[in-house]
Design a protein around this motif. Structure first.
Motif, short mmCIF file in Angstrom:
data_model
loop_
_atom_site.label_atom_id
_atom_site.label_comp_id
_atom_site.label_asym_id
_atom_site.label_seq_id
_atom_site.Cartn_x
_atom_site.Cartn_y
_atom_site.Cartn_z
N UNK A 276 26.99 35.77 -23.10
CA UNK A 276 28.15 34.99 -23.56
C UNK A 276 27.69 33.75 -24.34
N UNK A 277 26.70 33.96 -25.20
CA UNK A 277 26.09 32.83 -25.89
C UNK A 277 27.02 32.13 -26.87
N UNK A 278 28.09 32.80 -27.25
CA UNK A 278 29.03 32.16 -28.17
C UNK A 278 29.58 30.86 -27.58
N UNK A 279 29.76 30.81 -26.23
CA UNK A 279 30.30 29.60 -25.60
C UNK A 279 29.36 28.40 -25.76
N UNK A 280 28.09 28.47 -25.30
CA UNK A 280 27.22 27.30 -25.48
C UNK A 280 26.93 26.99 -26.93
N UNK A 281 26.91 28.01 -27.80
CA UNK A 281 26.64 27.75 -29.21
C UNK A 281 27.77 26.96 -29.85
N UNK A 282 29.01 27.29 -29.50
CA UNK A 282 30.15 26.53 -30.03
C UNK A 282 30.12 25.10 -29.51
N UNK A 283 29.88 24.93 -28.22
CA UNK A 283 29.85 23.59 -27.64
C UNK A 283 28.70 22.75 -28.22
N UNK A 284 27.56 23.39 -28.43
CA UNK A 284 26.42 22.66 -29.00
C UNK A 284 26.67 22.30 -30.47
N UNK A 285 27.45 23.12 -31.17
CA UNK A 285 27.81 22.78 -32.55
C UNK A 285 28.68 21.52 -32.57
N UNK A 286 29.59 21.42 -31.61
CA UNK A 286 30.42 20.21 -31.50
C UNK A 286 29.54 19.00 -31.23
N UNK A 287 28.59 19.14 -30.32
CA UNK A 287 27.68 18.04 -30.02
C UNK A 287 26.81 17.68 -31.21
N UNK A 288 26.36 18.69 -31.95
CA UNK A 288 25.52 18.44 -33.12
C UNK A 288 26.29 17.66 -34.18
N UNK A 289 27.56 18.02 -34.38
CA UNK A 289 28.38 17.30 -35.37
C UNK A 289 28.47 15.83 -35.02
N UNK A 290 28.59 15.51 -33.73
CA UNK A 290 28.62 14.11 -33.32
C UNK A 290 27.30 13.40 -33.54
N UNK A 291 26.21 14.13 -33.39
CA UNK A 291 24.88 13.53 -33.55
C UNK A 291 24.55 13.23 -35.00
N UNK A 292 25.30 13.81 -35.94
CA UNK A 292 25.01 13.61 -37.36
C UNK A 292 25.60 12.32 -37.92
N UNK A 293 26.39 11.61 -37.14
CA UNK A 293 26.99 10.36 -37.62
C UNK A 293 26.00 9.20 -37.50
N UNK A 294 24.91 9.34 -38.20
CA UNK A 294 23.86 8.35 -38.10
C UNK A 294 23.26 8.12 -39.49
#
Length: 575
Positions: A276-294
């Motif tokens: 069910x890797x789609x779940x952590x991959x989607x959540x990690x994409x959300x986290x990655x988007x937040x990390x790019x505000x730098x």
């Protein structure tokens, strides 16, 4: 007046908060190392493909060079650096059989890779003084193949370590852009093609990121390019001159230049769906988007492994994946997780981290790949666990009992092979074959470690056979689609004066005749096939090296019709 007494203790406690966060982050690093080491140890194993490296290392330590068979220059290993690292380990520990060392070294490199990777990501997101949540670490550790391929005897541990070290160097160079540091980092990143050929894509992305982050002078750029290319280019020249082709032999066998998109999507789906890797991959994409505000430099560093992972995914889809479940997807998975291995402990991160923890526990407990009938993807660890009867098959001795009958059948100056009914047959070996005997190997690694270095093994599937690797068979199961018929086997290795058919007419397959053997033997003496034979078997000399080097491009593109009569017409001419 009221605010001062409340604010003052909080300010005074800031050093304590930072100290506590440093301790917590240190434990995240140590915990990541310990967990992958423990989980990897309790799922330890090696596979038959790992024993191919063992056979080559035995040849190297015996003084025969990086070959699979004495007197035949074929590059059967895909990871050059892993091959030579095992040879070095075998030399240091005085062991030519490096099968046990291979899983130990793989586990050590996997654990070290996790340590470097997590440490670098902590540094990227604020340093050790900031509180962190191990989001990506949980995702990686929740997937069983990550544990299993921490060993396996293959180059996966080295691959993990190299990617982690590149990431660690890139993160550090945001703060230090000295010429020496840039050149040293470029040298390490440039090793990618020697880890595995497709890692040239990852190396290229990291080198571009290194340039964008450090903005070195042209003099430093030239030095960095020279450092990055020194070993890969030098080895490629050696490969072309020594082996006579541009790529390792398995790349020809697996038709790595062709496109098998449908099979590739199926392979990736068989990795994503069971866990069910789609779940952590989607959540990690959300986290990655937040990390790019730098700031710009941090964004470049953060996106570098993601871009490398996406490019690698595209290549994996194109070539059609692999027959080992998850193996070729794991490096991509690791790259995509690097920027989010840990993240600052904001409210959203803590919530998502809790969800990822629940998923990781659930997935680690029940997430499991189950091979399906008709599919071409295998659970390799499960297969070798059942085949050897060992819970932890970790040395060559675990593999050899099943095939002991074959070793007992080998005779001096004899070619040993099988008929379609599985009967072991022998015939006289050609006089000019340097090996004292030859045997056909379906399990290339196992038969290889069973055979002395002066006894040759003919690879049934073409991974180490210069003729079989070039067959025009359509690739179905990667590396297992090009069986070498007895017509080609006898034409290439049997004494021409030996009878083709044994008494009772049982030795050959129904569709193999003396005429087919004669046609294959004639084809091997003509045109490009004759030159391929010379490039791999003629004694090495400056002239031979130059001929191999200059003809490597053409020789790599030669394909061979599996039908001996068609091959004879193709290479020798005539109706």
């Amino acid at each position: 007046m009221d605010t001062m007494p409340r604010a003052l203790p909080r300010a005074l406690n800031q050093p304590n908060y930072a100290l506590n966060n440093r301790r917590r982050n240190s434990w995240i690093v140590i915990g990541s190392i310990l967990l992958i080491a423990i989980l990897g140890y309790f799922t330890r194993w090696i596979c038959d493909d790992a024993l191919i490296f063992t056979r080559i290392v035995e040849q190297i330590l015996a003084g025969n060079g990086p070959v699979y068979n004495l007197g035949e220059r074929a590059e059967a290993s895909t990871s050059t650096l892993w091959q030579w690292l095992l040879a070095f380990a075998g030399f240091v520990f005085g062991r030519s059989d490096t099968s046990t060392l291979s899983w130990m070294l793989g586990l050590l490199l996997s654990a070290a890779g996790f340590g470097f990777a997590v440490s670098a990501t902590i540094r990227l997101h604020g340093g050790r003084a900031a509180a962190m949540v191990p989001c990506g670490v949980l995702v990686l550790l929740g997937v069983r193949p990550v544990w299993q391929y921490a060993t396996s005897g293959l180059e996966t541990g080295l691959n993990t370590f190299w990617m982690a070290l590149c990431w660690w160097l890139l993160v550090r160079l945001r703060e230090s852009t000295s010429a020496r540091s840039v050149v040293a980092a470029a040298f390490v990143i440039g090793l990618g093609p020697l880890v595995r050929p497709e890692q040239a894509l990852v190396a290229a992305v990291f080198l571009v990121a290194l340039w964008l982050v450090t903005k070195p002078s042209w003099r430093v750029v030239l030095a960095a390019v020279a450092a990055a290319g020194a070993l890969p280019v030098g080895y490629e020249i050696f490969r072309m001159g020594f082996y006579g082709i541009l790529v390792p032999m398995p790349a020809l066998t697996k038709n790595a230049s062709e496109s098998f998109w449908g099979r590739g999507f199926g392979y990736v789906g068989d990795f994503v769906n069971p866990y069910l890797l789609w779940l952590p991959l989607v959540l990690c994409t959300v986290l990655l988007a937040g990390a790019l505000r730098r700031q710009r430099t941090d964004r470049i560093v953060t996106l570098a492994p993601v871009a490398a992972g996406v490019l690698s995914l595209g290549y994996l889809l194109k070539v059609g994946g692999d027959y080992m479940h998850a193996r070729m997807a794991l490096p991509i998975f690791f790259l995509l997780m690097l920027p989010v291995l840990v993240l600052p402990a904001a409210k959203k991160t803590r919530v998502i981290g809790a969800v990822l923890l629940a998923w990781a526990v659930f997935c680690a407990g029940i997430g499991q790949f189950v091979p399906q009938d008709g599919k071409l993807i295998d659970d390799e660890r499960g297969y070798y666990h059942a085949w050897t009867g060992k819970r932890y098959p970790t040395e060559s001795a675990d593999f050899t009992p099943k095939m002991k009958y074959l070793k007992d059948a080998v005779s001096p100056r004899a070619l040993t092979y099988e008929d379609p009914r599985g009967r072991i047959l022998t015939t006289r070996l050609r006089a000019d074959v340097p090996s004292k005997s030859m045997v056909t190997g379906v399990y290339l690694g196992t038969v290889g470690v069973m055979s002395p270095v002066d006894a040759g093994v003919v690879d049934f599937w073409g991974l180490a056979n210069p003729i079989g690797a070039r067959f025009e068979f359509p690739t179905v199961k990667p590396g297992h689609s090009k069986p070498l018929s007895n017509a080609w086997l006898l034409a290439d290795y049997a004494d021409p004066s030996a009878p083709v058919l044994a008494p009772g007419n049982f030795a050959m397959r129904a569709d193999i005749t003396a005429d087919q053997v004669a046609a294959a033997r004639h084809a091997l003496s003509c045109g490009d096939l004759a030159e391929i034979q010379r490039s791999t078997r003629e004694p090495m000399s400056p002239g031979r090296f130059w001929a191999n080097l200059t003809g490597a491009v053409h020789r790599t593109g030669v394909t061979v019709p599996p039908d001996p009569f068609v091959a004879e017409r193709t290479f020798c001419g005539g109706p």
